[in-house]
Design an enzyme around this catalytic site. Structure first.
Site: not given
Ligand code: RB5
Length: 144
Positions: A7, A63, A65, A96, A131
């Site tokens: 994203d 994304c 995070t 694993h 595993h």
């Molecule tokens: C987008 O702003 C952010 O929420 C997305 O990239 C991500 O981190 C969601 O988990």
């Protein structure tokens, strides 16, 4: 073949990683986005379908995070997605957990570390052995 998607929060890291893969002559298919604001579940779905459909061996999702992508990806049957920001986890989730999707946070890791994580993930084989049964049990949880 590797399926790749991001994203807007993971776009820059995806560009760094795809450039690296190109240099290494590793084939991939980029399923978007192109930097525009979008919803990570839409991209996670496209990438994971390539993996569950057998067209791609692994998926890489980026994304902000890595968490949203991993949560969305893990809703899809057959996907074992791991969000990693350290080398040990990226290695051991292959050894694993036989992870088939790696999720990275573009606002968490820089390009240097992100590329290292992708490399170790793609280069590490599942260890099998003890595993295997654990993974079978884990995948059975999809029926709950
Ligand atoms: C987008 O702003 C952010 O929420 C997305 O990239 C991500 O981190 C969601 O988990």
């Amino acid at each position: 073949m590797i399926a790749i998607g991001c994203d807007h929060g993971g776009y820059e890291l995806k560009i760094a990683v795809t450039e690296h893969l190109r240099n290494k002559k590793i084939e991939f298919v980029d399923l978007g986005c192109s930097g525009e604001r979008c919803d990570y579940p839409d991209i996670a779905e496209k990438v994971c379908e390539k993996v569950t459909g057998g067209e791609c061996e692994y998926g890489l999702l980026f994304c902000g995070t890595g968490i949203g992508m991993s949560m969305a990806a893990n809703k899809i049957k057959g996907i074992r997605a791991a969000v990693c920001s350290d080398w040990f986890s990226a290695k051991y989730t292959r050894l694993h957990n036989d992870a088939n999707v790696l999720c990275l946070g573009g606002r968490v890791v820089g390009a240097g570390l992100g590329i290292e994580l992708v490399d170790v993930f793609l280069e590490t084989e599942f260890e099998g052995g003890r595993h295997v049964e654990r993974i079978k049990k884990m995948m059975k949880l999809e029926e709950k």
